[in-house]
Write a protein that holds these residues in place. Sequence first.
Motif, PDB file in Angstrom:
ATOM      1  N   GLU A   1     -54.426 -20.892  41.958  1.00 22.39           N
ATOM      2  CA  GLU A   1     -53.442 -20.906  41.061  1.00 22.39           C
ATOM      3  C   GLU A   1     -52.334 -21.663  41.583  1.00 22.39           C
ATOM      4  N   TYR A   2     -51.567 -22.590  40.803  1.00 26.53           N
ATOM      5  CA  TYR A   2     -50.292 -23.255  41.012  1.00 26.53           C
ATOM      6  C   TYR A   2     -49.268 -22.680  40.222  1.00 26.53           C
ATOM      7  N   MET A   3     -48.147 -22.229  40.743  1.00 25.92           N
ATOM      8  CA  MET A   3     -47.075 -21.631  40.091  1.00 25.92           C
ATOM      9  C   MET A   3     -47.378 -20.973  38.562  1.00 25.92           C
ATOM     10  N   GLY A   4     -48.476 -20.371  38.680  1.00 31.43           N
ATOM     11  CA  GLY A   4     -48.838 -19.158  37.701  1.00 31.43           C
ATOM     12  C   GLY A   4     -49.962 -20.028  36.790  1.00 31.43           C
ATOM     13  N   GLN A   5     -50.264 -21.125  36.844  1.00 34.65           N
ATOM     14  CA  GLN A   5     -51.431 -21.782  36.353  1.00 34.65           C
ATOM     15  C   GLN A   5     -52.696 -21.700  36.917  1.00 34.65           C
ATOM     16  N   LYS A   6     -53.935 -21.493  36.279  1.00 33.36           N
ATOM     17  CA  LYS A   6     -55.215 -21.301  36.907  1.00 33.36           C
ATOM     18  C   LYS A   6     -55.564 -22.987  37.134  1.00 33.36           C
ATOM     19  N   VAL A   7     -56.054 -23.288  38.509  1.00 38.83           N
ATOM     20  CA  VAL A   7     -56.466 -24.608  38.572  1.00 38.83           C
ATOM     21  C   VAL A   7     -57.647 -24.775  39.527  1.00 38.83           C
TER      22      VAL A   7
END
Length: 473
Positions: free
Chosen positions: A211-217
């Motif tokens: 997760e990067y700043m709330g985004q799934k990655v």
Amino acid sequence: FPLHWDAGTQCVTKGDHRKPKPGELAYNKGDILTIVDRSTVLSWSYRQHNTTGEEGLINSSNVRERQALRVHPSLSLMPWFHGKISGPEAVCKMQPAEDGLFLVRESIRHPGDYVLCVSVSGEVIHYRVIYQDNKLTIDKTQYFYNLIDMIEFYSKNKGSIATTLLKPKQKHGMKSAEVELSKTGWLLDITKLQLGENIGEGEFGAVYKGEYMGQKVAVKTIKCDVTAQAFLQETTVMTKLQHKNLVRLLGVIPQKGLHIVTELMTKGNLVNFLRTRGRSLVQFHTLQRQTYRRKYVCEGMEYLENKKLVHRDLAARNVLISDDNMAKVSDFGLTRVDFKVSDNAKLPVKWTAPEALKKEKFSTKSDVWSYGVLLWEIFSYGRQPYPKMSLSEVKERVEGGYRMEAPVDCPPSVYSLMRICWEIEPRRRPTFHKLREKLEQEMGSQNPVLRSKHGDGINRSAVPQKSEDGGQR
């Protein structure tokens, strides 16, 4: 307002805007935004935040366009690494003396080890870096997987050396990848990255959900510094690519080795996706989706073709499936701008065209050959191509004219496409542009359900709503 910034252009913010007026977008310095539409006021545009997904107006003077990185051998994750030079040479390079100035060189006296050279109080101190049990150490208390980790540690901690490392002495002609990534807007902050479960292991490293700043990655991690430098090539290529059928690069973190951060494709790669479902789960609309998957991959490859890029490793394992069943081409580790290479040993023999294996001649037409093999994988539900044949047999027999038979129940029109992709003369193979046109003609002649304009080609009113995982939608 820059007139060439069309919808879809990615931009980097120059400063903070934390108290937006109604209708405006909030952001922090360094955030990535995408233009959605232009405002009627020329200095403003309507944008979407790439992390939060929020949309709003932003003054275009507060952003700069996100640039692609130039593919260049001078771009280095270790610009402070000078290779095999002697101690006196290192001292000469570090003049004028400056506290905290440093470089790393290969040890001449102890082959396989390194030397960290640090300037302190007008002198240069040489610290032997011992390579032991696949790790590096100076004092046998702190151990590192690679030189990048070691330099990062001693830049923040004095540890057992005379001073923290303050300024790298760059090798002549080298450019810092970290500086260039930052300038162009592709450098991410490791403190904002959370790693989750391991979703894949490869020859060069592991892939994690994150997760990067709330985004799934998805995060590809590469520990070995030499390999990380090689994978910088993949990253550089990916900064040039913006297409709905190519996996999107979000950014790079050149710390603790190298982290390549991309969008997360939740259903994994196409070969596993096909194998776990198999023929027993195939229903009418699943077969129709196969047609759309072929088209998605073809469109992504047509985009690369137009960019004059050669993928060199197109296969079902390198096509990923998103949550909404979109197929996207990934893994640009072998992608090159040039068309001739010498790392033949790494090539995927069963997917590689004869001229590429024999004469190292790579082109879009060799990618077309691989696309034919990928079609065979799709219609055999993820079987290994050339079943029960060794790699040497495949090379010999294919060159002698052998071609795989059609998979069971494969439509004749699809098999004929495979065969034209496998023409021995590259010039006789179609371009991806022609292949896409053929697929569209084929789709146009099929059941009206397939001509629906819905995203995955399924007419929702005509087909029962079951997902490919068997659940109701």
